[in-house]
Design a protein around this motif. Structure first.
Motif, PDB file in Angstrom:
ATOM      1  N   GLN A 142      15.541  -4.368   1.533  1.00 30.12           N
ATOM      2  CA  GLN A 142      15.390  -4.958   0.201  1.00 30.12           C
ATOM      3  C   GLN A 142      14.823  -3.938  -0.773  1.00 30.12           C
ATOM      4  O   GLN A 142      13.801  -3.298  -0.504  1.00 30.12           O
ATOM      5  N   ILE A 143      15.480  -3.824  -1.926  1.00 32.71           N
ATOM      6  CA  ILE A 143      15.063  -2.871  -2.955  1.00 32.71           C
ATOM      7  C   ILE A 143      14.733  -3.610  -4.242  1.00 32.71           C
ATOM      8  O   ILE A 143      15.527  -4.411  -4.736  1.00 32.71           O
ATOM      9  N   PHE A 144      13.562  -3.328  -4.786  1.00 29.80           N
ATOM     10  CA  PHE A 144      13.174  -3.748  -6.128  1.00 29.80           C
ATOM     11  C   PHE A 144      13.543  -2.562  -7.023  1.00 29.80           C
ATOM     12  O   PHE A 144      12.824  -1.565  -7.069  1.00 29.80           O
ATOM     13  N   PRO A 145      14.693  -2.605  -7.723  1.00 30.92           N
ATOM     14  CA  PRO A 145      15.260  -1.391  -8.318  1.00 30.92           C
ATOM     15  C   PRO A 145      14.326  -0.628  -9.254  1.00 30.92           C
ATOM     16  O   PRO A 145      14.365   0.611  -9.281  1.00 30.92           O
ATOM     17  N   GLU A 146      13.483  -1.316  -9.980  1.00 34.26           N
ATOM     18  CA  GLU A 146      12.622  -0.629 -10.953  1.00 34.26           C
ATOM     19  C   GLU A 146      11.570   0.252 -10.276  1.00 34.26           C
ATOM     20  O   GLU A 146      10.989   1.123 -10.912  1.00 34.26           O
ATOM     21  N   ARG A 147      11.362   0.057  -8.970  1.00 35.09           N
ATOM     22  CA  ARG A 147      10.290   0.783  -8.287  1.00 35.09           C
ATOM     23  C   ARG A 147      10.785   1.641  -7.122  1.00 35.09           C
ATOM     24  O   ARG A 147       9.954   2.151  -6.376  1.00 35.09           O
ATOM     25  N   HIS A 428       9.409  -9.028  -2.237  1.00 30.05           N
ATOM     26  CA  HIS A 428       8.845  -8.854  -3.580  1.00 30.05           C
ATOM     27  C   HIS A 428       7.985 -10.046  -3.997  1.00 30.05           C
ATOM     28  O   HIS A 428       7.277  -9.964  -5.007  1.00 30.05           O
ATOM     29  N   ASP A 429       8.046 -11.149  -3.252  1.00 28.17           N
ATOM     30  CA  ASP A 429       7.279 -12.351  -3.586  1.00 28.17           C
ATOM     31  C   ASP A 429       6.044 -12.544  -2.721  1.00 28.17           C
ATOM     32  O   ASP A 429       5.337 -13.549  -2.883  1.00 28.17           O
ATOM     33  N   THR A 430       5.784 -11.636  -1.775  1.00 29.38           N
ATOM     34  CA  THR A 430       4.652 -11.806  -0.858  1.00 29.38           C
ATOM     35  C   THR A 430       3.824 -10.523  -0.823  1.00 29.38           C
ATOM     36  O   THR A 430       4.331  -9.443  -1.151  1.00 29.38           O
ATOM     37  N   PRO A 431       2.569 -10.611  -0.407  1.00 31.20           N
ATOM     38  CA  PRO A 431       1.826  -9.372  -0.143  1.00 31.20           C
ATOM     39  C   PRO A 431       2.547  -8.548   0.915  1.00 31.20           C
ATOM     40  O   PRO A 431       3.283  -9.081   1.756  1.00 31.20           O
ATOM     41  N   ARG A 432       2.325  -7.256   0.882  1.00 28.67           N
ATOM     42  CA  ARG A 432       2.971  -6.378   1.853  1.00 28.67           C
ATOM     43  C   ARG A 432       2.381  -6.577   3.242  1.00 28.67           C
ATOM     44  O   ARG A 432       1.218  -6.957   3.402  1.00 28.67           O
ATOM     45  N   LEU A 433       3.217  -6.280   4.238  1.00 32.91           N
ATOM     46  CA  LEU A 433       2.856  -6.531   5.626  1.00 32.91           C
ATOM     47  C   LEU A 433       1.558  -5.823   6.010  1.00 32.91           C
ATOM     48  O   LEU A 433       0.679  -6.428   6.630  1.00 32.91           O
ATOM     49  N   LEU A 434       1.418  -4.557   5.662  1.00 34.10           N
ATOM     50  CA  LEU A 434       0.220  -3.812   6.050  1.00 34.10           C
ATOM     51  C   LEU A 434      -1.030  -4.431   5.450  1.00 34.10           C
ATOM     52  O   LEU A 434      -2.070  -4.523   6.114  1.00 34.10           O
ATOM     53  N   THR A 435      -0.938  -4.880   4.215  1.00 33.08           N
ATOM     54  CA  THR A 435      -2.098  -5.498   3.556  1.00 33.08           C
ATOM     55  C   THR A 435      -2.418  -6.850   4.178  1.00 33.08           C
ATOM     56  O   THR A 435      -3.584  -7.184   4.403  1.00 33.08           O
ATOM     57  N   GLY A 463       9.703   0.565   1.437  1.00 34.60           N
ATOM     58  CA  GLY A 463       8.366   1.116   1.605  1.00 34.60           C
ATOM     59  C   GLY A 463       7.644   0.659   2.849  1.00 34.60           C
ATOM     60  O   GLY A 463       6.670   1.294   3.264  1.00 34.60           O
ATOM     61  N   THR A 464       8.104  -0.436   3.444  1.00 34.75           N
ATOM     62  CA  THR A 464       7.477  -0.879   4.689  1.00 34.75           C
ATOM     63  C   THR A 464       7.642   0.182   5.774  1.00 34.75           C
ATOM     64  O   THR A 464       6.780   0.344   6.637  1.00 34.75           O
ATOM     65  N   GLU A 465       8.741   0.917   5.711  1.00 35.87           N
ATOM     66  CA  GLU A 465       8.985   1.948   6.725  1.00 35.87           C
ATOM     67  C   GLU A 465       7.987   3.100   6.653  1.00 35.87           C
ATOM     68  O   GLU A 465       7.877   3.890   7.597  1.00 35.87           O
ATOM     69  N   VAL A 466       7.247   3.224   5.540  1.00 36.53           N
ATOM     70  CA  VAL A 466       6.176   4.225   5.461  1.00 36.53           C
ATOM     71  C   VAL A 466       4.823   3.536   5.249  1.00 36.53           C
ATOM     72  O   VAL A 466       3.886   4.118   4.716  1.00 36.53           O
ATOM     73  N   ASN A 476       2.443  -5.818  -4.991  1.00 38.27           N
ATOM     74  CA  ASN A 476       3.414  -5.591  -3.915  1.00 38.27           C
ATOM     75  C   ASN A 476       4.668  -4.883  -4.401  1.00 38.27           C
ATOM     76  O   ASN A 476       5.594  -4.659  -3.626  1.00 38.27           O
ATOM     77  N   ARG A 477       4.693  -4.513  -5.684  1.00 37.04           N
ATOM     78  CA  ARG A 477       5.860  -3.866  -6.282  1.00 37.04           C
ATOM     79  C   ARG A 477       5.510  -2.448  -6.757  1.00 37.04           C
ATOM     80  O   ARG A 477       5.974  -1.997  -7.808  1.00 37.04           O
ATOM     81  N   ARG A 478       4.691  -1.760  -5.986  1.00 35.66           N
ATOM     82  CA  ARG A 478       4.342  -0.387  -6.317  1.00 35.66           C
ATOM     83  C   ARG A 478       5.563   0.526  -6.195  1.00 35.66           C
ATOM     84  O   ARG A 478       6.548   0.189  -5.541  1.00 35.66           O
TER      85      ARG A 478
END
Length: 574
Positions: A142-147, A428-435, A463-466, A476-478
């Motif tokens: 999944q890609i949030f294109p602006e980021r 894009h609607d949830t906190p990131r997995l690592l957090t 970004g989850t892959e890194v 969550n849209r860094r």
């Protein structure tokens, strides 16, 4: 026998036409109450005229929830017509028949009465709406294109910030665009993903683009239609499918249709395109409430009247356009559960007519059997299946309850649709997995591995892959981290190996038997068929445990010196 625990509904998620002459059947009983279930079946016409006999088959016990046991079998029916009933035996040997009229005594005369049987008048494979075969073999990204990546500086917004600089705000712009995605297709191919899911790319004033102005145009800050075609062609050349995101529950307030309503009021030719309850549109001076319906409570997103034939025609034309002109492979529909079913049936039917293997996905945050099948979506975003994984690894859900909840969700849909469910641990609607997992990388890897072992079509959020961190929207849209440090590069290597495993085992993981075992503080998920066994063992306790002796795992986390740390896992194939 607990009769209240017994349930079967024909032509629901309890039956699935898998192919011509093949019908999968499920029965629910109370847990630990039934010893055996037989299904008796026949072609109703041939049976009644005496040219064929009833066939009998013992059903296999499958998954169990906190309160119920499910039984399953697949019938082969030569004529595509079938009637069937169940002979249920409890743990003390008592028997009962169960069919369309409810329960009946287990005596010969009752088994000769066709009215006691459930009916499948004809098994139409076309009505089964089997999801495209390619979906169960897909790992989405999944890609949030602006980021994601800034490929062309000339199309940057006027207020663009340096990439990754500062705290992310709801109105932040960093210049991500379509050429940036295309420039990184080789990176995504190396990661191993074979499906790209793009958040909306159409004209919109926001960074998220969920407030569409023009559904037929690419947002100029993202690029041009030529840029998009280059992206689709580049993805296809690398074996990747492309899914776009459509927002048909509401329009943006700057859309020409809504602006015409603002300008012309009741005389607007678009007045009945929306749900308006007073004029002029706006807030009631007394109640201060909006006199038109919106997405949630957002005044800037007026809700669209999808029961209006003109609206239906417009939106169907939108989706057909991007398939016919650019060759996209799938659509994801935002807020699908708030749009009427009649419209979805019309849209999905129109798209399948021009692209039979199109993947149609609805956004829903809850169990949504009414949206899947019956002329509508192949699948929904499967939050009820994936979110308990987070609670499990955070210690908010014990293994027994996790298994019960997960099995319940796995029984919500027909098996072919379950194989196509969109499974993601962060979006894009949830906190990131690592957090969500409080920065614990071992648990992070274990959670991703458990996700990959479950039926469905898994998705990695960019970004989850890194191991990117991020709290609730908009944090969550860094911006994508294109300069990972050594530890983050090691995470990418792990995710690459995990995706490779998933894709290699895609067919097996879609159809093999799934069983759970709880061994102390370890949760063990086993997938088996006649040729192979795959097992994931997860340490959910507070202390290290011994690894399995004599077995070489293909993937691990948290293992040193034959011990598995809390939150760790080992994945084996035999």
């Amino acid at each position: 026998m607990q009769l209240a625990g017994i349930r079967h509904r024909p032509e629901s998620e309890d039956t699935a036409v898998l192919a011509a002459h093949q019908l999968q059947v499920r029965l629910q009983t109370a847990r630990d109450d039934v010893a055996q279930v037989e299904i008796l079946f026949a072609d109703s016409y041939l049976w009644q005229e005496g040219t064929t006999a009833l066939e009998r088959r013992i059903m296999q016990p499958g998954l169990a929830t906190q309160g119920n046991q499910y039984w399953q079998t697949t019938l082969t029916v030569p004529t595509n017509r079938v009637v069937y009933a169940f002979l249920i035996t409890d743990t003390i040997g008592a028997t009962v028949g169960y069919g369309e009229g409810g329960f009946f005594d287990d005596v010969a005369t009752n088994w000769q009465t066709v009215g006691n049987y459930f009916h499948m008048p004809y098994m139409h494979v076309s009505d089964a709406e089997l999801p495209p075969a390619w979906v169960k073999e897909t790992v989405w990204y999944q890609i949030f294109p602006e980021r994601f990546a800034n490929g062309v500086r000339q199309n940057d917004p006027a207020n663009v910030q340096p990439w990754g600089a500062g705290r992310v705000h709801r109105d932040s712009f960093y210049g991500g665009d379509l050429p940036g995605i295309t420039a990184h297709l080789d990176d995504l191919a190396a990661l191993g993903v074979n499906g790209l899911y793009l958040c909306p790319i159409f004209t919109s004033p926001s960074n998220h683009k969920y407030d569409t102005i023009d559904h037929f145009e690419i947002d100029p800050h993202f690029g041009t239609k030529a840029d998009f075609q280059a992206l689709v062609d580049g993805a296809h050349a690398r074996g990747m499918r492309v899914m776009l995101d459509a927002v048909f529950n509401h329009f943006g307030e700057q859309s020409p249709q809504w602006q015409d309503v603002i300008k012309n009021g009741e005389q607007s030719r678009f007045a009945d395109w929306f749900h308006i309850h007073g004029w002029p549109v706006g807030r009631d001076p007394k109640t201060k409430r909006l006199n038109y319906e919106t997405f949630a409570t957002g005044a800037a997103m007026p809700k669209v009247n999808t029961q209006n034939p003109a609206v239906q025609a417009y939106l169907i034309d939108v989706t057909k356009y991007w398939i016919e002109q650019f060759g996209i492979d799938a659509w994801r529909f935002d807020v699908a559960d708030e749009v009427d079913h009649g419209f979805w049936r019309a849209l999905c039917g129109a798209l399948r007519a021009i692209k039979p293997d199109v993947y149609l996905l609805g956004e829903s945050w809850h169990s949504s059997q009414s949206l899947v099948g019956n002329g509508q979506f192949n699948a929904v975003m499967n939050y009820p299946l994936t979110q308990p994984i987070l609670a499990l690894f955070n210690g908010q859900l014990n293994p027994e309850d996790y298994v019960g909840k997960t099995n319940l969700e796995l029984m919500m849909y027909r098996q072919p649709n379950q194989q196509a469910m969109f499974n993601a641990l962060d979006t894009h609607d949830t906190p990131r997995l690592l957090t969500t997992l409080h920065g614990q990388l071992t648990k992070f890897k274990s959670a991703l591995t458990l996700l990959m072992l479950l039926p469905g079509s898994p998705c990695i959020y960019y970004g989850t892959e890194v191991a990117m961190a991020g709290g609730a929207d908009p944090d969550n849209r860094r911006c994508m981290n294109w300069q990972p440090d050594e530890q983050e590069q090691q995470v990418r290597q792990f995710v690459t190996r995990l995706i490779k495993f998933r894709r290699q085992q895609a067919d097996f993981l879609a159809t093999s038997q799934l069983t759970w075992t709880i061994d102390g503080h370890c949760l063990i998920l086993t997938r088996t068929d006649v040729e192979q066994t795959i097992q994931g063992r997860f340490n959910l306790g507070a202390q290290a445990v011994s690894t399995v002796s004599g077995v070489s795992p293909i993937l691990t986390a948290g293992i040193t010196a034959n011990e598995m740390a809390p939150g760790g896992f080992e994945l084996t194939v035999a």
